[in-house]
Design an enzyme around this catalytic site. Structure first.
Site, PDB file in Angstrom:
ATOM      1  N   THR A   1       0.881  -1.053  -0.156  1.00 33.94           N
ATOM      2  CA  THR A   1      -0.048  -0.006   0.099  1.00 33.94           C
ATOM      3  C   THR A   1       0.678   1.270   0.015  1.00 33.94           C
ATOM      4  O   THR A   1       2.000   1.166   0.394  1.00 33.94           O
ATOM      5  CB  THR A   1      -0.959  -0.166   1.406  1.00 33.94           C
ATOM      6  OG1 THR A   1      -1.801  -1.032   1.297  1.00 33.94           O
ATOM      7  CG2 THR A   1      -1.295   1.209   1.610  1.00 33.94           C
TER       8      THR A   1
ATOM      9  N   ASP B   1      -7.598  -1.211   6.622  1.00 35.81           N
ATOM     10  CA  ASP B   1      -7.480   0.214   7.654  1.00 35.81           C
ATOM     11  C   ASP B   1      -7.544   1.344   6.814  1.00 35.81           C
ATOM     12  O   ASP B   1      -7.691   2.457   7.166  1.00 35.81           O
ATOM     13  CB  ASP B   1      -6.210  -0.249   8.398  1.00 35.81           C
ATOM     14  CG  ASP B   1      -5.081  -0.318   7.404  1.00 35.81           C
ATOM     15  OD1 ASP B   1      -4.990  -1.384   6.697  1.00 35.81           O
ATOM     16  OD2 ASP B   1      -4.079   0.630   7.224  1.00 35.81           O
TER      17      ASP B   1
ATOM     18  N   THR C   1       0.617   1.045   7.219  1.00 33.64           N
ATOM     19  CA  THR C   1       0.547  -0.073   6.169  1.00 33.64           C
ATOM     20  C   THR C   1       0.730  -1.170   6.743  1.00 33.64           C
ATOM     21  O   THR C   1       1.607  -1.337   7.823  1.00 33.64           O
ATOM     22  CB  THR C   1       1.641   0.333   5.160  1.00 33.64           C
ATOM     23  OG1 THR C   1       1.865  -1.022   4.385  1.00 33.64           O
ATOM     24  CG2 THR C   1       3.026   0.922   5.482  1.00 33.64           C
TER      25      THR C   1
ATOM     26  N   HIS D   1      -0.863  -5.302   7.723  1.00 40.56           N
ATOM     27  CA  HIS D   1      -2.263  -6.055   7.968  1.00 40.56           C
ATOM     28  C   HIS D   1      -3.371  -5.223   8.580  1.00 40.56           C
ATOM     29  O   HIS D   1      -3.298  -4.891   9.545  1.00 40.56           O
ATOM     30  CB  HIS D   1      -1.656  -7.345   8.813  1.00 40.56           C
ATOM     31  CG  HIS D   1      -3.066  -8.406   8.853  1.00 40.56           C
ATOM     32  ND1 HIS D   1      -3.187  -9.136  10.002  1.00 40.56           N
ATOM     33  CD2 HIS D   1      -4.062  -8.619   8.153  1.00 40.56           C
ATOM     34  CE1 HIS D   1      -4.030  -9.765   9.708  1.00 40.56           C
ATOM     35  NE2 HIS D   1      -4.631  -9.543   8.431  1.00 40.56           N
ATOM     36  N   GLY D   2      -4.347  -5.064   7.795  1.00 38.22           N
ATOM     37  CA  GLY D   2      -5.238  -4.016   7.935  1.00 38.22           C
ATOM     38  C   GLY D   2      -6.010  -4.479   9.212  1.00 38.22           C
ATOM     39  O   GLY D   2      -6.634  -3.578  10.276  1.00 38.22           O
TER      40      GLY D   2
HETATM   41  N1  ASP Z   1      -3.246  -1.990   5.072  1.00 34.81           N
HETATM   42  C1  ASP Z   1      -3.451  -2.677   4.006  1.00 34.81           C
HETATM   43  C2  ASP Z   1      -5.020  -3.395   3.868  1.00 34.81           C
HETATM   44  O1  ASP Z   1      -4.888  -4.047   4.923  1.00 34.81           O
HETATM   45  C3  ASP Z   1      -2.704  -3.316   2.875  1.00 34.81           C
HETATM   46  C4  ASP Z   1      -1.189  -2.867   3.041  1.00 34.81           C
HETATM   47  O2  ASP Z   1      -0.923  -1.987   4.027  1.00 34.81           O
HETATM   48  O3  ASP Z   1      -0.428  -3.020   2.199  1.00 34.81           O
HETATM   49  O4  ASP Z   1      -5.702  -3.069   3.161  1.00 34.81           O
END
Ligand code: ASP
Length: 312
Positions: A180, A211, A230, A232-233
């Site tokens: 992300t 997130d 960024t 694990h949401g």
């Molecule tokens: N935080 C993002 C999500 O879980 C993924 C990422 O940070 O790459 O949607």
């Protein structure tokens, strides 16, 4: 007049060595684009938006073109903007818009709402002349191949217990998501803004919202600074990671300590893997991550440390 500053990230995760330069340089270029706007007297909001647009168009990153795929093989994007005067715009489950962060700006600037999700995002794009794209146009070969590989292994969802309980973040590669993008900036007037954009995580259940578009979870901005997360949401949301870090900065903690303490908190409370960047009201910037890598971009030079924390 203050000195304007920007920091961007290209996602916390495990970046394969052969791809590291692309992530590092992509983050640097996006930071330069934002800085150019700031140097010309532009707003922090424009700077973070344009930095994120550049990364959405860069197929390396997990946002816009190059996004991760849902369990049923499609792209669903989330995006976010916020300014220190507490204005918020967010879009979720965006399927056919080239630059989802532009939609977040439309929500902020042209609606009375904070977050619009799903099919209506396409209609909003039409109403405000935001470029649409055939959903297949957002899919790149590298993600399609990874999706196929995961399907062949019979993996269900990224959030299945196999991955949720993993102690080893190296189980998750950049190709699974976690790349992300986000940007935080302060302009010459002292205005502060944050923007973020993501395709979420690979094999996510259709309709899953992460997130990134959740104020206080993936991003936050206020008079004390801005934070973009960024990783694990689901874990990030559980501890409202961005607001946690913001509150530490607001209480007077130096930004570097605040980012590191926030990551420590995430690990202690939910054993989460994530990273974040932050900027405070003086323009000091820092980052921290519980994952092996986080590409960070600042305009002053290429940041070649692949991991860890910002230098003191
Ligand atoms: N935080 C993002 C999500 O879980 C993924 C990422 O940070 O790459 O949607």
């Amino acid at each position: 007049m203050r000195e304007a500053k920007i920091i961007v990230h290209g996602g916390a995760g495990t970046i394969r060595p052969r791809l590291w330069a692309a992530y590092r340089d992509g983050a640097h270029v996006a930071a330069l684009i934002g800085q150019q706007i700031l140097s010309q007297g532009g707003s922090a909001l424009d700077a973070v938006t344009e930095a994120v647009i550049n990364m959405e168009d860069n197929p390396v990153f997990n946002c816009g073109t190059g996004s991760c795929l849902t369990y049923d093989g499609r792209v669903e994007c989330d995006s976010f903007v916020m300014t220190d005067d507490m204005r918020i715009g967010a879009a979720a489950i965006v399927t056919n818009v080239k630059n989802p962060v532009k939609l977040a700006r439309v929500v902020m600037e042209h609606t009375v709402h904070n977050l619009i999700a799903g099919e209506a995002t396409g209609r909003l794009a039409d109403a405000y002349d935001i470029e649409k794209i055939d959903p297949h146009g957002l899919v790149v070969d590298r993600r399609r191949r990874r999706w196929q590989e995961m399907m062949d292994r019979g993996l269900e969802y990224m959030v299945d217990p196999e991955l949720e309980s993993s102690d080893d973040p190296t189980d998750l590669s950049d190709e699974d998501g976690m790349d992300t993008v986000g940007a935080c900036a302060i302009d010459r007037q002292g205005c502060i803004a944050v923007a973020g954009s993501t395709g979420g995580i690979m094999l996510k259940y259709p309709g899953r919202i992460g997130d990134t578009p959740m104020p206080g979870a993936g991003s936050y901005a206020g008079s004390a600074g801005a934070v973009a997360c960024t990783g694990h949401g689901e874990a990030i949301m559980r501890v409202c990671l961005a607001k946690h870090c913001y509150d530490l900065m607001e209480s007077g903690m130096p930004v570097q300590e605040a980012t590191q303490q926030s990551i420590d908190f995430l690990v202690q409370r939910v054993n989460g893997f994530a990273g974040l960047i932050a900027i405070d009201s003086k323009g000091s910037r820092a980052w921290s991550t519980s994952t092996p890598n986080i590409p960070v971009g600042i305009p002053e030079g290429v940041v070649d440390s692949s991991s860890g924390q910002s230098p003191a």
